[in-house]
Write an enzyme that holds these catalytic residues in place. Structure first.
Site, mmCIF file in Angstrom:
data_model
loop_
_atom_site.group_PDB
_atom_site.id
_atom_site.type_symbol
_atom_site.label_atom_id
_atom_site.label_comp_id
_atom_site.label_asym_id
_atom_site.label_seq_id
_atom_site.Cartn_x
_atom_site.Cartn_y
_atom_site.Cartn_z
ATOM 1 N N GLU A 180 0.856 -1.198 0.000
ATOM 2 C CA GLU A 180 0.000 0.000 0.000
ATOM 3 C C GLU A 180 0.887 1.241 0.000
ATOM 4 O O GLU A 180 2.029 1.200 0.474
ATOM 5 C CB GLU A 180 -0.896 -0.092 1.260
ATOM 6 C CG GLU A 180 -1.725 1.114 1.587
ATOM 7 C CD GLU A 180 -2.872 1.347 0.614
ATOM 8 O OE1 GLU A 180 -2.592 1.512 -0.583
ATOM 9 O OE2 GLU A 180 -4.032 1.420 1.062
ATOM 10 N N ASP B 196 -3.484 5.698 6.569
ATOM 11 C CA ASP B 196 -3.904 6.927 7.234
ATOM 12 C C ASP B 196 -4.862 6.527 8.371
ATOM 13 O O ASP B 196 -4.412 6.120 9.428
ATOM 14 C CB ASP B 196 -4.562 7.807 6.158
ATOM 15 C CG ASP B 196 -4.884 9.198 6.637
ATOM 16 O OD1 ASP B 196 -4.168 9.722 7.480
ATOM 17 O OD2 ASP B 196 -5.875 9.780 6.155
#
Ligand code: IMP
Length: 174
Positions: free
Chosen positions: A96, A100
């Site tokens: 990835e 977040d």
């Protein structure tokens, strides 16, 4: 501030760290075969950079996901294209661009885990821990970064700046 300033992470820093991560993954999976899954579109630069330095046998697959509309999280995850490999009994690593809140990856992780892989690991280029909303165990992290909105090296703001070969701070905060 809307200026793309000097690199926050330079090309050299990025490439050095990518090689370190690749070497760690190669050691951890020595003697095994992996299925490397790149999560698009964000990982479109990180993924090819890292897999070319991982020296264990592997299959490559992709998953296209999106959770962001105009850089605001909606909590709604859309899977536009699923992987094609049957991962049952396989050693899977997800690649990835950035974690977040963790909502996107948690959704993908749980979806793939239900297909009974032998192992399922997560490798993220950037980790913004301060913003985490869900519990997620990340196995490989390129860089821990503070709560800034960053662009470049695959990361975008409204679709732009993905092509920058380095990471730049776009805004102090979203
Ligand atoms: P999460 O579900 O909140 O963890 O969001 C993950 C996705 O949001 C990433 O794959 C990125 O596409 C996007 N994202 C989160 N933070 C940033 C940022 O600082 N710059 C660009 N995209 C970001």
């Amino acid at each position: 501030m809307m200026v793309i300033g000097k690199p926050f992470l330079t090309v050299e820093q990025i490439q050095n760290r990518v090689r370190e991560l690749a070497s760690k993954i190669s050691d951890d999976f020595s003697g095994k075969e992996i299925v490397a899954v790149g999560i698009l579109r964000g990982a479109f630069m990180f993924f090819p950079d890292i897999v070319r330095h991982i020296n264990v046998p592997m299959k490559i697959d992709f998953l296209i996901a999106s959770s962001y509309v105009k850089s605001q999280t909606t909590g709604k995850i859309a899977i536009f294209a699923d992987i094609r490999e049957d991962i049952k009994g396989k050693n899977v690593i997800l690649f990835e661009d950035i974690v977040d809140t963790g909502l996107t990856l948690k959704y993908i992780y749980d979806m793939l885990l239900s297909r009974e892989p032998a192992s399922l690991k997560i490798c993220t280029f950037l980790d913004k821990k301060a913003r985490r909303k869900v519990d997620l165990n990340i196995d490989y992290i390129g860089f821990d970064i503070p709560d800034h909105y960053v662009v470049g090296y695959g990361l975008d703001f409204e679709g732009r700046f993905r092509n920058l070969p380095y990471i730049s701070i776009f805004k102090e905060r979203i």
